[in-house]
Design a protein around this motif. Structure first.
Motif, PDB file in Angstrom:
ATOM      1  N   THR A 191      88.018  -5.377  47.929  1.00 43.04           N
ATOM      2  CA  THR A 191      87.688  -5.183  49.346  1.00 43.04           C
ATOM      3  C   THR A 191      88.239  -3.847  49.823  1.00 43.04           C
ATOM      4  O   THR A 191      89.113  -3.266  49.186  1.00 43.04           O
ATOM      5  CB  THR A 191      88.284  -6.312  50.208  1.00 43.04           C
ATOM      6  OG1 THR A 191      89.709  -6.363  50.014  1.00 43.04           O
ATOM      7  CG2 THR A 191      87.681  -7.657  49.829  1.00 43.04           C
ATOM      8  N   GLU A 192      87.752  -3.372  50.940  1.00 48.61           N
ATOM      9  CA  GLU A 192      88.258  -2.113  51.492  1.00 48.61           C
ATOM     10  C   GLU A 192      89.663  -2.298  52.043  1.00 48.61           C
ATOM     11  O   GLU A 192      90.000  -3.355  52.572  1.00 48.61           O
ATOM     12  CB  GLU A 192      87.327  -1.617  52.601  1.00 48.61           C
ATOM     13  CG  GLU A 192      85.956  -1.201  52.109  1.00 48.61           C
ATOM     14  CD  GLU A 192      85.061  -0.712  53.236  1.00 48.61           C
ATOM     15  OE1 GLU A 192      85.583  -0.391  54.319  1.00 48.61           O
ATOM     16  OE2 GLU A 192      83.834  -0.665  53.029  1.00 48.61           O
ATOM     17  N   SER A 193      90.474  -1.271  51.941  1.00 46.91           N
ATOM     18  CA  SER A 193      91.825  -1.312  52.479  1.00 46.91           C
ATOM     19  C   SER A 193      91.801  -1.121  53.991  1.00 46.91           C
ATOM     20  O   SER A 193      90.746  -0.911  54.589  1.00 46.91           O
ATOM     21  CB  SER A 193      92.674  -0.206  51.846  1.00 46.91           C
ATOM     22  OG  SER A 193      92.348   1.051  52.434  1.00 46.91           O
ATOM     23  N   LYS A 197      87.173   2.873  53.054  1.00 47.15           N
ATOM     24  CA  LYS A 197      86.794   3.194  51.681  1.00 47.15           C
ATOM     25  C   LYS A 197      87.663   4.300  51.084  1.00 47.15           C
ATOM     26  O   LYS A 197      88.376   5.007  51.797  1.00 47.15           O
ATOM     27  CB  LYS A 197      85.317   3.625  51.633  1.00 47.15           C
ATOM     28  CG  LYS A 197      84.324   2.526  51.996  1.00 47.15           C
ATOM     29  CD  LYS A 197      82.892   3.057  51.901  1.00 47.15           C
ATOM     30  CE  LYS A 197      81.893   2.012  52.360  1.00 47.15           C
ATOM     31  NZ  LYS A 197      81.831   0.860  51.445  1.00 47.15           N
ATOM     32  N   ASN A 198      87.568   4.434  49.756  1.00 47.97           N
ATOM     33  CA  ASN A 198      88.250   5.510  49.021  1.00 47.97           C
ATOM     34  C   ASN A 198      89.747   5.565  49.307  1.00 47.97           C
ATOM     35  O   ASN A 198      90.325   6.635  49.524  1.00 47.97           O
ATOM     36  CB  ASN A 198      87.605   6.863  49.347  1.00 47.97           C
ATOM     37  CG  ASN A 198      86.191   6.948  48.827  1.00 47.97           C
ATOM     38  OD1 ASN A 198      85.903   6.530  47.704  1.00 47.97           O
ATOM     39  ND2 ASN A 198      85.290   7.464  49.637  1.00 47.97           N
ATOM     40  N   SER A 199      90.366   4.406  49.293  1.00 46.19           N
ATOM     41  CA  SER A 199      91.802   4.344  49.543  1.00 46.19           C
ATOM     42  C   SER A 199      92.368   3.056  48.956  1.00 46.19           C
ATOM     43  O   SER A 199      91.656   2.063  48.790  1.00 46.19           O
ATOM     44  CB  SER A 199      92.091   4.397  51.042  1.00 46.19           C
ATOM     45  OG  SER A 199      91.518   3.273  51.703  1.00 46.19           O
ATOM     46  N   ASP A 278      80.734  -0.928  45.089  1.00 49.52           N
ATOM     47  CA  ASP A 278      80.698   0.542  45.060  1.00 49.52           C
ATOM     48  C   ASP A 278      82.100   1.101  45.246  1.00 49.52           C
ATOM     49  O   ASP A 278      82.554   1.971  44.495  1.00 49.52           O
ATOM     50  CB  ASP A 278      79.772   1.081  46.158  1.00 49.52           C
ATOM     51  CG  ASP A 278      78.306   0.847  45.856  1.00 49.52           C
ATOM     52  OD1 ASP A 278      77.826   1.335  44.822  1.00 49.52           O
ATOM     53  OD2 ASP A 278      77.639   0.166  46.652  1.00 49.52           O
ATOM     54  N   ASN A 279      82.786   0.607  46.250  1.00 53.46           N
ATOM     55  CA  ASN A 279      84.140   1.073  46.532  1.00 53.46           C
ATOM     56  C   ASN A 279      85.097   0.702  45.406  1.00 53.46           C
ATOM     57  O   ASN A 279      85.962   1.494  45.015  1.00 53.46           O
ATOM     58  CB  ASN A 279      84.627   0.476  47.853  1.00 53.46           C
ATOM     59  CG  ASN A 279      85.944   1.068  48.306  1.00 53.46           C
ATOM     60  OD1 ASN A 279      86.093   2.278  48.439  1.00 53.46           O
ATOM     61  ND2 ASN A 279      86.920   0.210  48.540  1.00 53.46           N
TER      62      ASN A 279
END
Length: 310
Positions: A191-193, A197-199, A278-279
């Motif tokens: 999951t996103e942070s 995204k990108n983290s 994707d992430n």
């Protein structure tokens, strides 16, 4: 002239990047979907479901061409937990010039199993921690193809994390911690942070310069590693990194889990459909890139202060 030079430099950089192995979303999806499938029956320790997951991981390691861990005749590291047999899955990529210095990439492949009643009875554990296990397999493929590791890399999928960290405990007691340069434990990256995204974040950031090295290696990219934003949760001590950290290894967990708002955590709803694949693929790529100077022997993280025992 300047514009032409910039184009040439850009082409050169892209050419180098294209020579590196590819961590593809398709492979991430394939591995993740298999590990979190209903046929794995929630991967609870001591069940047929986790045995199926072990076989799958073993086959992936064999396909990649990893060696067996020292003293083993297969990828299974068996041990007794609660009076029953369980097993970690371990594959090794021997270092070229520093084979006695180890870098560990790990995740736990067990989860909660099944429950009764209702339409959905399987705790698929897509994020917890099929996502981390998927990353370990993808990274094994990446570093095997890259073929530049000066240090030995150990890829390990731990069992019995959910019932007390038995897999990591056994592994840690059967390896010389002085030889382990760093441990990248990967837990819940689907999951996103909190930074979107990108983290991702690194637990125990202040306990060694491990995180600083990773940040340095990602300069110029659009990916960022942060300090753990949930210090009251004591996450550094709640995952499989803790066993080796206690004996001085710079062993940290990389995660994106929003511990204050993960609605699918330990729920039946933790399924592949809830993940940002994707992430997740970009996170695995970032781990690969950020770890390269440790893997190739250029950087050595500082040791963690050993846990004092009474």
């Amino acid at each position: 002239m300047k514009k032409y030079l910039l184009v040439l430099l850009a082409c050169g950089f892209l050419g180098q990047a294209q020579n590196k192995p590819v961590i593809s979303k398709a492979e991430v999806v394939r591995i993740e979907t298999e590990l979190a499938s209903d046929k794995m029956q929630g991967r609870k320790v001591f069940t047929a479901g986790i045995d199926s997951a072990s076989v799958f991981i073993e086959k992936e390691f064999a396909k990649i061409g990893l060696d067996y861990y020292e003293g083993l005749t297969s990828y299974k590291q068996e041990f007794k937990a609660r009076g029953r047999v369980a097993n970690n899955v371990i594959g090794v990529l021997k270092g070229k010039s520093k084979p006695e210095e180890f870098v560990v990439f790990s995740a736990h492949y067990d989860h909660l199993g099944t429950t009764s009643g209702g339409n959905d009875t399987i705790y698929n554990g897509a994020n917890d921690d099929a996502s981390g296990t998927t990353a370990v397999i993808a990274l094994a493929q990446y570093f095997k193809e890259l073929n530049q590791n000066e240090r030995t890399i150990i890829f390990v999928a731990f069992t019995a994390e959910e019932v007390g960290g038995y897999g990591a405990g056994y592994f840690s007691k059967n390896i010389n911690p002085d030889k382990v340069v760093a441990m990248f434990n990967i837990e819940m990256i689907g999951t996103e942070s909190k930074w979107n995204k990108n983290s991702a974040y690194i637990t125990g950031f202040d306990k060694s310069d491990f995180g600083t090295i990773l940040q340095k290696n990602l300069k110029g990219t659009n990916f960022n590693f942060y300090e753990d934003p949930y210090p009251t949760e004591q996450l550094f001590y709640r995952s499989d990194n803790a066993r080796l950290a206690a004996v001085g290894v710079p062993a940290h967990t990389i995660s994106t889990s929003k511990m204050d708002s993960e609605t699918n955590y330990h729920q039946l709803s933790d399924e592949v459909s809830t993940l940002d694949l994707d992430n997740m693929t970009e996170i695995i790529k970032a781990i690969a890139l950020s770890s390269e100077t440790i893997v190739n022997g250029k950087d050595t993280p500082t040791r963690i202060e050993k846990l004092k025992r009474n």
